[in-house]
Scaffold this motif. Structure first.
Motif, short mmCIF file in Angstrom:
data_model
loop_
_atom_site.label_atom_id
_atom_site.label_comp_id
_atom_site.label_asym_id
_atom_site.label_seq_id
_atom_site.Cartn_x
_atom_site.Cartn_y
_atom_site.Cartn_z
N LEU A 113 4.05 -1.11 -8.66
CA LEU A 113 5.29 -0.63 -8.06
C LEU A 113 5.03 0.03 -6.71
O LEU A 113 5.85 -0.08 -5.80
CB LEU A 113 5.98 0.36 -9.00
CG LEU A 113 6.70 -0.26 -10.20
CD1 LEU A 113 7.17 0.82 -11.15
CD2 LEU A 113 7.87 -1.12 -9.75
N ALA A 114 3.90 0.71 -6.58
CA ALA A 114 3.58 1.36 -5.30
C ALA A 114 3.53 0.33 -4.18
O ALA A 114 4.00 0.58 -3.06
CB ALA A 114 2.26 2.11 -5.41
N ALA A 115 2.98 -0.84 -4.47
CA ALA A 115 2.91 -1.89 -3.45
C ALA A 115 4.28 -2.50 -3.19
O ALA A 115 4.63 -2.80 -2.04
CB ALA A 115 1.92 -2.97 -3.89
N ALA A 116 5.08 -2.69 -4.24
CA ALA A 116 6.38 -3.34 -4.08
C ALA A 116 7.42 -2.41 -3.45
O ALA A 116 8.41 -2.89 -2.89
CB ALA A 116 6.88 -3.83 -5.43
N MET A 117 7.21 -1.10 -3.53
CA MET A 117 8.21 -0.14 -3.04
C MET A 117 7.93 0.35 -1.63
O MET A 117 8.63 1.25 -1.14
CB MET A 117 8.28 1.06 -3.99
CG MET A 117 8.92 0.76 -5.34
SD MET A 117 8.72 2.13 -6.51
CE MET A 117 9.41 3.50 -5.55
#
Length: 284
Positions: free
Chosen positions: A66-70
């Motif tokens: 999620l850190a990469a997608a957000m």
């Protein structure tokens, strides 16, 4: 050693590695093709769910992806600034608006089964991706301190001890300021057309896995479902005039889940067919 009828190979080298490629077109079929291929004639691919050994490992797995997608970009900031300009510091209005923005995203399959999340920036720009990831990214940009909650279905709730693989349904918890203090609101972005503050009725809310996005901790929490929002109400007025004619008027207020189902049905029904749909509904 090459077969006698093998085509000429093309050899290439890169440092100590040498690769030879053989290519041939028009290879005769080894299995006779019919209108429906025989079982086993075609290759099959089987996907297996990742086996998590602990809840901490499950949380770290989703937190990293999620850190990469957000990661925010111009579209995230543009939407967040527009919401701030419209609603100011009203955190509940901001939460409702960001949820509507996420609900407009066309969901591309179930990204949570594979954890292959389209970036929120691209999803907002193109209108398709993961609604939950978009809602999390917008909430983070608006300072609503979003948390990921992983729920299990009621069908899995009886398993004891609980297994990490059961917790695969994402929910979002947002924090907002009110005159009486900090309050929370739950969003179920995966359920299409469901209003903020309500969740699908097939989820177990007595034990949710909380995954804070800004820390490495993980813990369990429970949420009291909004039963009042799920209640459907029907009111009717009957009138009998002097001629013996009976007239009736029925008003139905659907609960959140039934209302979402009705909206989805209407959106998939052609406008010319909606009158007939309502007539059939009334005849029941």
């Amino acid at each position: 050693r090459a077969s006698p009828d093998a085509p000429q190979g093309v050899r290439s080298a890169l440092g100590p590695v040498a690769v030879t490629v053989w290519e041939r077109n028009g290879i005769a079929q080894s299995v006779r093709e019919t209108a429906m291929p025989q079982e086993g004639a075609l290759p099959t691919i089987t996907f297996a769910a990742r086996a998590f050994q602990s809840f901490a490992e499950l949380a770290d797995f989703y937190r990293a992806r999620l850190a990469a997608a957000m990661i925010p970009g111009p579209e995230i900031f543009r939407r967040a600034n527009a919401l701030r300009a419209t609603h100011g510091p009203d955190s509940m209005a901001l939460a409702r608006s960001l949820y509507r923005a996420a609900d407009a995203i066309h969901e591309l399959g179930s990204a949570w089964d594979s954890a292959e999340f389209a970036p929120a920036e691209r999803s907002l720009a193109h209108g398709e991706g993961s609604r939950t990831v978009v809602a999390l990214a917008l909430a983070e940009a608006l300072g609503l301190r979003p948390e990921l909650l992983l729920a299990r279905s009621l069908a899995d709730a009886g398993r004891n001890p609980a297994h990490p693989a059961d917790f695969r349904r994402p929910l979002i918890r947002l924090y907002r300021r009110t005159p009486s203090g900090i309050r929370t609101v739950i969003a179920d972005a995966e359920s299409e057309l469901l209003p903020i503050g309500t969740v699908a009725p097939d989820l177990d809310l007595s034990r949710l896995l909380v995954v804070p996005l800004q820390s490495s901790e993980v813990f369990f929490a429970s949420v009291t479902p909004n039963r009042e929002a799920e209640r459907s109400r029907a009111e009717g007025d009957l009138t009998l005039d002097g001629n013996g004619t009976l007239r009736g008027e029925v008003r139905i207020q659907l609960g959140a889940w039934r209302g979402a189902q009705m909206r989805a049905t209407l959106l998939s029904t052609a406008r010319a067919e909606r009158q007939r749909f309502f007539e059939q509904l009334a005849a029941r």
